[in-house]
Design a protein around this motif. Structure first.
Motif, short mmCIF file in Angstrom:
data_model
loop_
_atom_site.label_atom_id
_atom_site.label_comp_id
_atom_site.label_asym_id
_atom_site.label_seq_id
_atom_site.Cartn_x
_atom_site.Cartn_y
_atom_site.Cartn_z
N TYR A 38 63.12 101.78 -8.12
CA TYR A 38 63.74 100.53 -8.79
C TYR A 38 64.59 99.78 -7.80
CZ TYR A 38 66.58 97.68 -11.59
OH TYR A 38 67.05 96.54 -12.02
N LEU A 69 71.28 97.05 -11.59
CA LEU A 69 71.23 98.29 -12.61
C LEU A 69 71.15 97.62 -13.92
CD1 LEU A 69 73.26 100.89 -10.86
CD2 LEU A 69 70.94 100.96 -11.43
N SER A 89 73.55 109.67 -16.16
CA SER A 89 73.21 108.57 -15.64
C SER A 89 72.23 107.57 -16.69
CB SER A 89 71.96 108.85 -14.59
OG SER A 89 72.50 109.79 -13.62
N VAL A 133 69.61 102.58 -17.46
CA VAL A 133 70.69 103.27 -16.49
C VAL A 133 72.28 102.84 -16.99
CG1 VAL A 133 71.74 103.36 -14.13
CG2 VAL A 133 69.17 103.34 -14.56
N ILE A 145 65.38 106.71 -8.74
CA ILE A 145 66.48 107.06 -9.63
C ILE A 145 66.35 108.41 -10.28
CG2 ILE A 145 66.86 104.53 -10.38
CD1 ILE A 145 65.37 105.21 -12.96
N THR A 146 67.40 108.96 -10.74
CA THR A 146 67.73 110.25 -11.07
C THR A 146 66.37 110.70 -12.16
OG1 THR A 146 69.89 110.21 -11.06
CG2 THR A 146 69.05 111.98 -12.25
#
Length: 342
Positions: free
Chosen positions: A15, A19, A104, A152, A165-166
């Protein structure tokens, strides 16, 4: 991961941007609950890649003699709006079944009966979505699928990031393992790299696409062989009109690796007493070539396989480089089989 009609997807994407603008919509063949949504350890991918990535071998062709060296090299490799109330219909035909908060992410589990109402719900709740999404949404709705609307939870409002991202871990019930690729046609750039590690009790193949082992390949650029290999793979996918997922690796996990694999996941979803088999697929997705979900089925055999790419080197080798090449070959001889196959 697929065992006993239960599929666990561990998804990661890149990404770039603020955010607060990030939205991620994932279709699922069955509804999920808070117990089915977790975050996974991002180190999982590097660990799997270490086991399953193609092996590149340097081959010197000078003076009509061949020297070998080798290494196992890696292949590649939200908003501020308030949360909607669970169980409430924000629009006529969209129901929020559950809202799940992880460290997250905010994840809303949606049931929708109409594509336009789903779009209206996303707009009302400040989720970004691409133009022209109605037809794709309608396809999933007609199949009775559900949606996870994800954003997020930023620690710094307006923070700009460019990163992976996670990973998100999602478990669903399904009698046919599937990767929801169709929705990616709305936002993927042509030639987007797709890498899938499929873990089950047997070797698997794609059922609605060509599933083909990577052919033996020679790389000619010793300074940029990984890029050359990827470019060759892209060309192979294009030659098959985008309807192929190449197998780069197939092999059993040694039993001692299972606890470590579970350590990267939430809830230890793997039974380490049973057989574990990993199949690694690579393709390059272009919506203009192929746009559908990816379905999988068990192979008729569990034959092991691993990609071998030779890097042709037409220059001369010094005694020192030959010495190290021999060391690499000896190390590979005794170490690689332990990691590749049980």
């Amino acid at each position: 991961l697929y065992f006993d009609n239960r599929e666990t997807l561990v998804l990661q994407t890149d990404y770039e941007g603020e955010l607060a603008d990030f939205s991620w919509l994932i279709p699922t063949p069955s509804p999920v609950t808070a117990n089915d949504v977790h975050e996974a350890d991002a180190n999982l991918y590097a660990w799997l890649d270490d086991i399953t990535a193609p092996s590149f071998y340097s081959v010197s062709l000078s003076n009509n003699r061949t020297y070998w060296g080798g290494c196992s090299c890696s292949g590649g490799g939200a908003g501020s709006a308030s949360s909607p109330d669970s169980g409430a219909y924000d629009k006529d035909h969209v129901e929020v079944l559950e809202t799940v908060l992880t460290q997250s992410y905010e994840v809303n589990v949606l049931s929708a009966l109409d594509a336009q109402d789903l779009i209206d719900w996303l707009d009302q709740n400040e989720y970004s979505h691409p133009a022209g999404a109605e037809a794709v949404f309608e396809d999933y709705i007609l199949r009775g699928w559900y949606f996870l609307a994800i954003r997020v939870r930023p620690t710094t409002p307006g923070e700009v990031i460019k990163q992976s991202i996670t990973p998100l871990q999602i478990s669903v019930e399904t009698d046919e393992p599937v990767y929801p690729m169709l929705i990616s046609s709305l936002s993927s750039e042509p030639g987007t790299e797709i890498l899938i590690h499929f873990i089950s009790d047997h070797r698997f193949r794609t059922s609605n696409l060509i599933s083909e082992e990577v052919a033996y390949y020679y790389a000619n650029d010793p300074n940029d062989y990984k890029r050359e290999y990827k470019q060759w793979m892209k060309e192979q996918v294009e030659d098959r009109d985008g309807e192929v997922y190449f197998v780069e690796y197939a092999g059993r996990f040694p039993f001692y690796d299972c606890p470590e694999l579970n350590g990267y996941l939430e809830g230890e979803p793997l039974d380490c007493e049973g057989d574990l088999f990993v199949t690694r697929f690579r393709s390059y997705f272009s919506p203009d070539l192929f746009s559908d979900d990816i379905y999988f089925e068990a192979e008729a055999h569990d034959y092991p396989f691993s990609v071998r790419v030779e890097i042709r080197n037409y220059g001369s080798l010094s005694h020192a480089s030959l010495y190290f090449a021999n060391l690499f070959f000896i190390a590979l001889t005794f170490v690689a089989p332990k990691r590749l196959f049980s």
